[in-house]
Design a protein around this motif. Structure first.
Motif, PDB file in Angstrom:
ATOM      1  N   PHE A 149      33.726  38.964  43.044  1.00 38.85           N
ATOM      2  CA  PHE A 149      34.067  37.774  42.926  1.00 38.85           C
ATOM      3  C   PHE A 149      33.166  36.948  41.855  1.00 38.85           C
ATOM      4  O   PHE A 149      32.217  37.346  41.611  1.00 38.85           O
TER       5      PHE A 149
ATOM      6  N   LYS B  30      40.737  31.877  45.851  1.00 34.63           N
ATOM      7  CA  LYS B  30      40.454  31.285  44.567  1.00 34.63           C
ATOM      8  C   LYS B  30      40.379  29.578  45.133  1.00 34.63           C
ATOM      9  O   LYS B  30      41.161  29.061  45.900  1.00 34.63           O
TER      10      LYS B  30
ATOM     11  N   PRO C 116      39.102  37.157  45.161  1.00 36.02           N
ATOM     12  CA  PRO C 116      38.030  38.199  45.142  1.00 36.02           C
ATOM     13  C   PRO C 116      38.933  39.473  45.164  1.00 36.02           C
ATOM     14  O   PRO C 116      39.977  39.643  45.609  1.00 36.02           O
TER      15      PRO C 116
ATOM     16  N   ILE D 200      32.031  33.172  40.945  1.00 38.72           N
ATOM     17  CA  ILE D 200      31.905  31.601  41.240  1.00 38.72           C
ATOM     18  C   ILE D 200      31.615  30.562  40.224  1.00 38.72           C
ATOM     19  O   ILE D 200      30.851  31.069  39.298  1.00 38.72           O
TER      20      ILE D 200
ATOM     21  N   LEU E 214      35.218  29.749  44.356  1.00 36.10           N
ATOM     22  CA  LEU E 214      35.643  31.066  43.656  1.00 36.10           C
ATOM     23  C   LEU E 214      36.534  30.583  42.576  1.00 36.10           C
ATOM     24  O   LEU E 214      37.385  29.693  42.516  1.00 36.10           O
TER      25      LEU E 214
END
Length: 144
Positions: free
Chosen positions: A28, A66, A14, A30, A10
């Motif tokens: 979110f 994160k 999110p 990635i 991530l």
């Protein structure tokens, strides 16, 4: 067929929201590595926007932050909109059907799930075909 499988981390926490009808939705992003070039240099990463719905959305928002490593399975969805300046903007998102957490939950105090790091490490580092080849190696002569 529209099917995507990605593994990454991530890029930021999110963001979960709830629709007017009460459905949870989490967005979110990635970071997915591009691998290395022929000289062994890192080729950077792609930052891919993902969307999850309902219970999956709630679990991602609750257990991921994160840096969390995840595997995302889903489909690509494209769209477009007109911004405030009247410019047409195009979007591409992954609609997640399945998200697998590939590490222990970051928010351990909220988690009831205990992940055995040693087992996880062994699974992530083993050759997936090693056990398969051992299982079928029973001394039989196969005709192919």
């Amino acid at each position: 067929m529209n099917k995507v499988i990605l593994i990454g981390r991530l890029a930021r926490d999110p963001e979960m929201r709830t629709t007017q009808s009460g459905t949870s939705v989490t967005r979110f992003t990635i970071a997915v590595g591009r691998g290395k070039d022929q000289d062994g240099n890192d080729r950077g990463a792609d930052f891919i926007n993902c969307i999850a719905w309902r219970k999956l959305a709630e679990n991602i928002a609750k257990y991921c932050t994160k840096g969390s490593q995840v595997a995302v399975g889903g489909r690509i969805q494209t769209g477009s909109y007109e911004d405030q300046d009247g410019t047409r903007r195009y979007t591409m998102d992954i609609i997640a059907d399945n998200v697998t957490f590939l590490g222990s939950p970051i928010k351990k105090e909220e988690s009831e799930v205990q992940v055995n790091q040693e087992v996880l490490s062994n699974v992530m580092n083993e050759d997936p075909f090693q056990s398969f080849s051992n299982e079928i190696d029973d001394g039989l002569d196969l005709p192919f």
